[in-house]
Design a protein around this motif. Structure first.
Motif, PDB file in Angstrom:
ATOM      1  N   GLY A 157       0.961  -1.111  -0.057  1.00  0.00           N
ATOM      2  CA  GLY A 157       0.050  -0.102   0.026  1.00  0.00           C
ATOM      3  C   GLY A 157       0.984   1.447   0.174  1.00  0.00           C
ATOM      4  N   TYR A 158       0.195   2.420   0.158  1.00  0.00           N
ATOM      5  CA  TYR A 158       1.081   3.553   0.271  1.00  0.00           C
ATOM      6  C   TYR A 158       1.986   3.803   1.281  1.00  0.00           C
ATOM      7  N   ILE A 159       1.979   3.276   2.645  1.00  0.00           N
ATOM      8  CA  ILE A 159       2.686   3.281   3.401  1.00  0.00           C
ATOM      9  C   ILE A 159       3.947   2.468   3.239  1.00  0.00           C
ATOM     10  N   GLY A 160       3.560   1.184   2.685  1.00  0.00           N
ATOM     11  CA  GLY A 160       4.763   0.088   2.340  1.00  0.00           C
ATOM     12  C   GLY A 160       5.624   0.731   1.205  1.00  0.00           C
ATOM     13  N   LEU A 161       5.186   1.436   0.342  1.00  0.00           N
ATOM     14  CA  LEU A 161       5.732   1.942  -0.750  1.00  0.00           C
ATOM     15  C   LEU A 161       6.603   3.045  -0.321  1.00  0.00           C
ATOM     16  N   LEU A 184      -0.728  -1.472  -4.820  1.00  0.00           N
ATOM     17  CA  LEU A 184      -1.813  -0.488  -4.368  1.00  0.00           C
ATOM     18  C   LEU A 184      -3.136  -0.935  -5.093  1.00  0.00           C
ATOM     19  N   ALA A 185      -3.367  -2.479  -5.225  1.00  0.00           N
ATOM     20  CA  ALA A 185      -4.580  -3.095  -5.782  1.00  0.00           C
ATOM     21  C   ALA A 185      -5.755  -2.663  -5.111  1.00  0.00           C
ATOM     22  N   PHE A 195       2.899   1.682 -13.039  1.00  0.00           N
ATOM     23  CA  PHE A 195       3.593   2.953 -12.961  1.00  0.00           C
ATOM     24  C   PHE A 195       4.553   2.976 -11.596  1.00  0.00           C
ATOM     25  N   PHE A 196       3.880   2.690 -10.510  1.00  0.00           N
ATOM     26  CA  PHE A 196       4.747   2.518  -9.386  1.00  0.00           C
ATOM     27  C   PHE A 196       5.481   1.310  -9.190  1.00  0.00           C
ATOM     28  N   GLU A 197       5.200   0.296  -9.825  1.00  0.00           N
ATOM     29  CA  GLU A 197       6.008  -0.675  -9.770  1.00  0.00           C
ATOM     30  C   GLU A 197       7.193  -0.748 -10.761  1.00  0.00           C
ATOM     31  N   THR A 198       7.244   0.081 -11.686  1.00  0.00           N
ATOM     32  CA  THR A 198       8.323   0.529 -12.706  1.00  0.00           C
ATOM     33  C   THR A 198       9.218   1.375 -11.927  1.00  0.00           C
ATOM     34  N   LYS A 354       5.552   7.435 -18.926  1.00  0.00           N
ATOM     35  CA  LYS A 354       7.109   7.280 -18.992  1.00  0.00           C
ATOM     36  C   LYS A 354       7.475   8.608 -18.922  1.00  0.00           C
ATOM     37  N   GLU A 355       6.743   9.489 -19.020  1.00  0.00           N
ATOM     38  CA  GLU A 355       7.507  10.874 -18.805  1.00  0.00           C
ATOM     39  C   GLU A 355       7.291  11.396 -17.268  1.00  0.00           C
ATOM     40  N   ARG A 356       6.493  10.462 -16.543  1.00  0.00           N
ATOM     41  CA  ARG A 356       6.463  10.720 -15.014  1.00  0.00           C
ATOM     42  C   ARG A 356       5.750  12.001 -14.607  1.00  0.00           C
ATOM     43  N   LYS A 357       4.876  12.461 -15.818  1.00  0.00           N
ATOM     44  CA  LYS A 357       4.104  13.462 -15.369  1.00  0.00           C
ATOM     45  C   LYS A 357       2.761  13.197 -16.217  1.00  0.00           C
ATOM     46  N   PHE A 358       1.830  12.719 -15.321  1.00  0.00           N
ATOM     47  CA  PHE A 358       0.545  12.278 -16.048  1.00  0.00           C
ATOM     48  C   PHE A 358      -0.695  12.496 -15.279  1.00  0.00           C
ATOM     49  N   ALA A 359      -1.737  12.144 -15.371  1.00  0.00           N
ATOM     50  CA  ALA A 359      -2.852  12.059 -14.589  1.00  0.00           C
ATOM     51  C   ALA A 359      -4.106  10.898 -14.926  1.00  0.00           C
ATOM     52  N   ALA A 360      -4.399  10.247 -14.218  1.00  0.00           N
ATOM     53  CA  ALA A 360      -5.588   9.119 -14.699  1.00  0.00           C
ATOM     54  C   ALA A 360      -6.680   9.841 -13.874  1.00  0.00           C
ATOM     55  N   PHE A 361      -7.856   9.880 -14.675  1.00  0.00           N
ATOM     56  CA  PHE A 361      -9.153  10.426 -14.347  1.00  0.00           C
ATOM     57  C   PHE A 361     -10.307   9.185 -14.339  1.00  0.00           C
ATOM     58  N   TYR A 362     -10.842   9.075 -13.418  1.00  0.00           N
ATOM     59  CA  TYR A 362     -11.662   8.009 -13.349  1.00  0.00           C
ATOM     60  C   TYR A 362     -13.510   8.610 -13.373  1.00  0.00           C
ATOM     61  N   LEU A 363     -13.969   8.047 -14.338  1.00  0.00           N
ATOM     62  CA  LEU A 363     -15.431   8.372 -14.522  1.00  0.00           C
ATOM     63  C   LEU A 363     -16.548   7.342 -14.023  1.00  0.00           C
ATOM     64  N   ARG A 364     -17.505   7.641 -13.562  1.00  0.00           N
ATOM     65  CA  ARG A 364     -18.734   6.581 -13.607  1.00  0.00           C
ATOM     66  C   ARG A 364     -20.091   7.300 -14.243  1.00  0.00           C
ATOM     67  N   ASN A 365     -20.586   6.539 -15.334  1.00  0.00           N
ATOM     68  CA  ASN A 365     -21.623   7.230 -16.195  1.00  0.00           C
ATOM     69  C   ASN A 365     -21.147   8.630 -16.597  1.00  0.00           C
TER      70      ASN A 365
END
Length: 415
Positions: A157-161, A184-185, A195-198, A354-365
């Protein structure tokens, strides 16, 4: 219930929520008796630096404190440290202490936080096996953070990483074990996990996913190895356990206050007893932007609920309820999270991981419910507002880096 005439307020718990409640009550004009009961020996302090700067020795203990000792004296706040509350007597309106003392209250705020889950394996009690939750944990761990030593971290998790990142920067040989198929599953998407595993592997961390710990071996009472279910033996000088936390709800439950994976509270942080409030990790609150209730384990939540409880006691208007937000620092990567991504049905990636600058957006409906922003403050800040407004966004627009987040937010607001 009107508590504006309260002359005695007790706060149980010296974490972020308790500290905020103290501050908000005094700033809000409360002049009555104010008592803090905390089970740690230290004054209320910040916890996020424990797994980062403080672990590395870059942060002194004094810098962790929210307020110096003199502030509590100046504010006429009674501080009782190294003492846990043994019982709440709601009929008598008292908090009972272990030595038999009692503290009267007109209003009570429970901010007892949470505790680490206990590792349910043989060898968990060996010397060198640690949790990472409070100041005393770090004081035990830090002397063993010596370059060349082998650290096994159980739980990705976040604390472990975060701990893995610090340990590698200090020159330790680090292996992270995770039962799930990815890091972080439980909290994020496969995109972020990859990304974080890499990142960690590039820094020399060994990550073993789908790994089940069988037991810990020891020599002379001290941990020496982690043994996996498949027989793999991993030498270990130090083991850090990060398998989640549990809310400290027992004090409230034993007093007959409604609990369900946390102390149940309303939007004002009020429990089933109108004189008793709960705030922080221990509380299960309405998540007004998501139409459900739950616990939030974050600095933002603790601060917000501390303010909500204080305002309700003082009879002041309810403070604004912000979009939940969190952060994690690992190496030179700053992850900022807004919203709650559970139950998303679409994910849009803006930028290149890969550029270490990005965002993941999550949508529902079609509605934005969360964002994970890596080294991308504009995406984080804009998303907080968009989530709170319930904005529906076109995936193609979100993913188009030629359109600024400011323009995306403006268009959504105007729609």
């Amino acid at each position: 219930m009107d508590l504006t005439g309260a002359t005695r307020i007790v706060i149980i718990g010296g974490g972020q929520a308790g500290a905020q409640a103290l501050q908000s009550l005094r700033q809000g004009g409360y002049e009555g008796k104010l008592t803090l009961v905390a089970d740690e020996a230290a004054l209320p302090y910040q916890r996020p630096p424990l797994s980062k700067a403080y672990m590395k020795g870059e942060f002194s203990e004094e810098r962790l404190y929210f307020r110096p000792e003199s502030w509590y004296q100046d504010q006429n706040i009674e501080v009782i440290l190294s003492t846990h509350a043994a019982k709440i007597d709601r009929t008598a309106q008292t908090v009972e202490l272990p030595h038999g003392g009692k503290i009267d209250y007109d209003a009570l705020i429970i901010a007892t936080g949470s505790r680490p889950r206990v590792l349910p394996t043989q060898g968990a009690d060996l010397e060198g096996v640690h949790d990472l939750r409070d100041l005393s944990d770090v004081e035990r761990i830090r002397p063993n953070m010596i370059a060349g030593r082998k650290m096994v971290i159980i739980g990705a998790g976040y604390i472990g990483l975060e701990a893995a990142a610090v340990a590698r920067q200090m020159g330790l040989d680090v292996t992270v074990l995770e039962m799930a198929p990815r890091v972080l599953a439980r909290v994020t998407s496969p995109v972020m996990s990859e990304f974080f595993e890499t990142e960690h592997r590039a820094q020399g961390v060994t990550i073993l996913t789908g790994a089940r710990l069988d037991h810990l071996d020891g020599e002379g009472g001290k941990v020496s190895a982690a043994i996996l279910a498949d027989g793999t033996r991993l030498d270990a000088d130090i083991v850090l356990v990060g398998i989640g936390i549990l809310p400290n709800e027992e004090l409230a439950s034993d007093a007959g206050i409604a609990c369900n994976n946390g102390i149940l509270v309303d939007r004002d942080a009020r429990t089933s007893d109108p004189r008793v409030f709960a705030a922080g990790d221990c509380a299960s609150r309405p998540l007004v932007h998501f139409g459900r209730s739950g616990r939030l384990e974050s600095v933002h939540n603790a601060i917000e609920q501390g303010k909500l409880a204080a305002a309700a006691i003082l009879g002041k208007p309810r403070p604004a309820e912000d979009c939940p937000w969190f952060w994690s620092d690992q190496y030179d990567v700053k992850l900022q999270i807004a919203g709650l991504s559970q139950d998303y049905d679409e994910i849009v990636v803006r930028g290149d991981p890969k550029e270490r600058k990005f965002a993941a957006f999550y949508l529902r409906n079609g509605t934005l419910i969360a964002v994970d922003a890596v080294n991308s403050p504009p995406e984080f800040l804009a998303s907080k507002k968009l989530i709170m407004s319930g904005a529906k966004l076109a995936p193609a627009t979100l993913g188009d880096t030629s359109v600024s987040m400011k323009d995306i937010a403006a268009a959504a607001t105007a729609a």
